[in-house]
Scaffold this motif. Sequence first.
Motif, PDB file in Angstrom:
ATOM      1  N   SER A 128       0.878  -1.117   0.042  1.00  0.00           N
ATOM      2  CA  SER A 128      -0.061  -0.081   0.095  1.00  0.00           C
ATOM      3  C   SER A 128       0.896   1.197  -0.150  1.00  0.00           C
ATOM      4  O   SER A 128       2.267   1.080   0.286  1.00  0.00           O
ATOM      5  CB  SER A 128      -0.999  -0.056   1.307  1.00  0.00           C
ATOM      6  N   VAL A 129       0.285   2.320  -0.211  1.00  0.00           N
ATOM      7  CA  VAL A 129       0.985   3.744  -0.202  1.00  0.00           C
ATOM      8  C   VAL A 129       1.724   4.057   1.023  1.00  0.00           C
ATOM      9  O   VAL A 129       2.755   4.486   1.142  1.00  0.00           O
ATOM     10  CB  VAL A 129       0.164   4.634  -0.754  1.00  0.00           C
ATOM     11  N   ASP A 130       0.866   3.612   1.959  1.00  0.00           N
ATOM     12  CA  ASP A 130       1.189   3.850   3.627  1.00  0.00           C
ATOM     13  C   ASP A 130       2.341   3.146   3.782  1.00  0.00           C
ATOM     14  O   ASP A 130       3.355   3.307   4.429  1.00  0.00           O
ATOM     15  CB  ASP A 130       0.178   3.690   4.560  1.00  0.00           C
ATOM     16  N   ALA A 131       2.295   1.603   3.451  1.00  0.00           N
ATOM     17  CA  ALA A 131       3.482   0.571   3.812  1.00  0.00           C
ATOM     18  C   ALA A 131       4.610   1.116   3.182  1.00  0.00           C
ATOM     19  O   ALA A 131       5.814   0.968   3.772  1.00  0.00           O
ATOM     20  CB  ALA A 131       3.061  -0.660   3.200  1.00  0.00           C
ATOM     21  N   VAL A 132       4.444   1.735   1.817  1.00  0.00           N
ATOM     22  CA  VAL A 132       5.897   2.179   0.916  1.00  0.00           C
ATOM     23  C   VAL A 132       6.358   3.345   1.968  1.00  0.00           C
ATOM     24  O   VAL A 132       7.533   3.232   1.925  1.00  0.00           O
ATOM     25  CB  VAL A 132       5.563   2.550  -0.369  1.00  0.00           C
ATOM     26  N   ALA A 133       5.729   4.262   2.367  1.00  0.00           N
ATOM     27  CA  ALA A 133       6.140   5.399   3.080  1.00  0.00           C
ATOM     28  C   ALA A 133       6.887   4.938   4.677  1.00  0.00           C
ATOM     29  O   ALA A 133       7.907   5.420   4.771  1.00  0.00           O
ATOM     30  CB  ALA A 133       4.780   6.241   3.323  1.00  0.00           C
ATOM     31  N   ARG A 134       6.262   4.090   5.145  1.00  0.00           N
ATOM     32  CA  ARG A 134       6.892   3.362   6.326  1.00  0.00           C
ATOM     33  C   ARG A 134       8.168   2.791   5.993  1.00  0.00           C
ATOM     34  O   ARG A 134       9.204   2.934   6.798  1.00  0.00           O
ATOM     35  CB  ARG A 134       5.995   2.814   6.873  1.00  0.00           C
ATOM     36  N   LEU A 135       8.179   2.032   4.910  1.00  0.00           N
ATOM     37  CA  LEU A 135       9.511   1.318   4.387  1.00  0.00           C
ATOM     38  C   LEU A 135      10.677   2.370   4.211  1.00  0.00           C
ATOM     39  O   LEU A 135      11.777   2.308   4.640  1.00  0.00           O
ATOM     40  CB  LEU A 135       9.096   0.582   3.433  1.00  0.00           C
ATOM     41  N   LEU A 136      10.246   3.367   3.354  1.00  0.00           N
ATOM     42  CA  LEU A 136      11.130   4.382   3.111  1.00  0.00           C
ATOM     43  C   LEU A 136      11.669   5.341   4.250  1.00  0.00           C
ATOM     44  O   LEU A 136      12.869   5.597   4.303  1.00  0.00           O
ATOM     45  CB  LEU A 136      10.571   5.450   2.203  1.00  0.00           C
ATOM     46  N   ASP A 137      10.879   5.604   5.193  1.00  0.00           N
ATOM     47  CA  ASP A 137      11.099   6.415   6.479  1.00  0.00           C
ATOM     48  C   ASP A 137      12.155   5.479   7.457  1.00  0.00           C
ATOM     49  O   ASP A 137      13.117   5.734   7.652  1.00  0.00           O
ATOM     50  CB  ASP A 137       9.908   6.696   7.183  1.00  0.00           C
ATOM     51  N   ALA A 138      11.914   4.208   7.238  1.00  0.00           N
ATOM     52  CA  ALA A 138      12.598   3.323   7.982  1.00  0.00           C
ATOM     53  C   ALA A 138      13.825   3.026   7.400  1.00  0.00           C
ATOM     54  O   ALA A 138      14.912   2.807   8.267  1.00  0.00           O
ATOM     55  CB  ALA A 138      11.977   1.684   8.118  1.00  0.00           C
ATOM     56  N   ALA A 139      14.162   3.236   6.076  1.00  0.00           N
ATOM     57  CA  ALA A 139      15.410   3.158   5.468  1.00  0.00           C
ATOM     58  C   ALA A 139      16.462   3.989   6.007  1.00  0.00           C
ATOM     59  O   ALA A 139      17.661   3.689   6.480  1.00  0.00           O
ATOM     60  CB  ALA A 139      15.368   3.113   4.069  1.00  0.00           C
ATOM     61  N   ALA A 140      15.970   5.271   6.388  1.00  0.00           N
ATOM     62  CA  ALA A 140      16.849   6.408   6.818  1.00  0.00           C
ATOM     63  C   ALA A 140      16.951   6.257   8.361  1.00  0.00           C
ATOM     64  O   ALA A 140      17.740   7.003   9.021  1.00  0.00           O
ATOM     65  CB  ALA A 140      16.174   7.856   6.662  1.00  0.00           C
ATOM     66  N   ALA A 141      16.611   5.119   8.845  1.00  0.00           N
ATOM     67  CA  ALA A 141      16.982   4.895  10.545  1.00  0.00           C
ATOM     68  C   ALA A 141      18.480   4.554  10.830  1.00  0.00           C
ATOM     69  O   ALA A 141      18.744   4.697  11.585  1.00  0.00           O
ATOM     70  CB  ALA A 141      16.117   3.952  11.093  1.00  0.00           C
ATOM     71  N   GLY A 142      19.118   4.044   9.810  1.00  0.00           N
ATOM     72  CA  GLY A 142      20.478   3.674  10.101  1.00  0.00           C
ATOM     73  C   GLY A 142      21.341   4.760  10.289  1.00  0.00           C
ATOM     74  O   GLY A 142      21.019   5.845   9.981  1.00  0.00           O
ATOM     75  N   GLU A 143      22.524   4.482  10.827  1.00  0.00           N
ATOM     76  CA  GLU A 143      23.427   5.426  11.370  1.00  0.00           C
ATOM     77  C   GLU A 143      24.278   5.981  10.251  1.00  0.00           C
ATOM     78  O   GLU A 143      24.661   5.132   9.274  1.00  0.00           O
ATOM     79  CB  GLU A 143      24.205   4.871  12.533  1.00  0.00           C
ATOM     80  N   GLY A 144      24.828   7.037  10.348  1.00  0.00           N
ATOM     81  CA  GLY A 144      25.667   7.543   9.502  1.00  0.00           C
ATOM     82  C   GLY A 144      25.473   7.653   7.950  1.00  0.00           C
ATOM     83  O   GLY A 144      24.257   7.596   7.581  1.00  0.00           O
ATOM     84  N   PRO A 145      26.559   7.735   7.001  1.00  0.00           N
ATOM     85  CA  PRO A 145      26.321   7.704   5.779  1.00  0.00           C
ATOM     86  C   PRO A 145      25.353   6.550   5.200  1.00  0.00           C
ATOM     87  O   PRO A 145      24.729   6.992   3.992  1.00  0.00           O
ATOM     88  CB  PRO A 145      27.619   7.683   4.957  1.00  0.00           C
ATOM     89  N   ALA A 146      25.547   5.392   5.556  1.00  0.00           N
ATOM     90  CA  ALA A 146      24.701   4.393   5.339  1.00  0.00           C
ATOM     91  C   ALA A 146      23.156   4.625   5.039  1.00  0.00           C
ATOM     92  O   ALA A 146      22.339   4.121   4.469  1.00  0.00           O
ATOM     93  CB  ALA A 146      25.093   3.020   5.887  1.00  0.00           C
ATOM     94  N   GLY A 147      22.754   5.387   6.238  1.00  0.00           N
ATOM     95  CA  GLY A 147      21.427   5.665   6.251  1.00  0.00           C
ATOM     96  C   GLY A 147      20.869   6.585   5.115  1.00  0.00           C
ATOM     97  O   GLY A 147      19.648   6.346   4.542  1.00  0.00           O
TER      98      GLY A 147
END
Length: 317
Positions: A128-147
């Motif tokens: 769903s559009v909402d699930a994609v948004a949550r997935l993309l937000d979660a990708a940025a939760a990593g630390e440093g340049p990798a996030g």
Amino acid sequence: MTAPADVLRPALDGALRDYLAHLRVERGLSANTVAAYRRDLARYATFLTASGRERLADVREADVGAYLTAVREGADGGRPLSPSSTARALAAVRGWHRFARAEGLSEADPTAEVTAPTQTRRLPHALSVDAVARLLDAAAAGEGPAGLRDRALLEMLYSTGGRISEVVGLDVDDVGTDGIVRLLGKGGKERVVPVGSFARTAVDAYLVRARPVLTSAGAARGRSTPALFLNSRGNRLSRQSAWAVLGRAADRAGLAEHVSPHTLRHSFATHLLAGGADVRAVQELLGHASVTTTQIYTMVTPEALREVYAAAHPRAL
């Protein structure tokens, strides 16, 4: 079968090498695609050798049918194949025999009358559009340049509908300042795809704040690369590493369903069509050779049917 075959007959081995070279050089297929053909056809050639066939000219329609039965059941010693995988194996076998006939290695095509097993047509899985948004937000939760890299990578996958190999294959110069990205697809075919503002913002942040850090890791080893997405050693990010990035983001987002890079590609197409995009335009964006492949996304989903039923049936609620 006569006896197990430890090695292929010389004529079969030579014919297989010639066909794989044809796929790689003349048809321009990617290394991953050629490797898939090699696996399927090596299994077929081993089956033929064990059956006493020394050349492709010796193969008959019954041999092809026996092979398909064997791989469906795993009777040849390999893992049993699903109907879809068996159909893929038959396509590889058919291509090889057609090549052999064109090259004068055999007089007939034993696959001409062989049909693939019936497959159940399944709807592509899309988030769903909402699930994609949550997935993309979660990708940025990593630390440093990798996030920053991970967010940019997944934003690019969803924004372009690109295959994982196409996106990790991007160079910095492939991303234009005009909001267009150049993807190199199957068969070496290039296509241009617009990039949405969210993906552009994520890529810009990665290029300014993260990629220079990752690049320095490679420079310390005397290496440099034009690749857009880099790993911690300053080399091009691999397909396997990109899968891992997606898996970690899906876990952080709490998504229960299985998520693969193709899930984002399916979601891209499904969301475009749901928003009113023309199927021919989506075909071009996905790089499909035939619109028939794209039309599977136009199939009505169970969720849409439930919504229509609930809104229209007098006894639904």
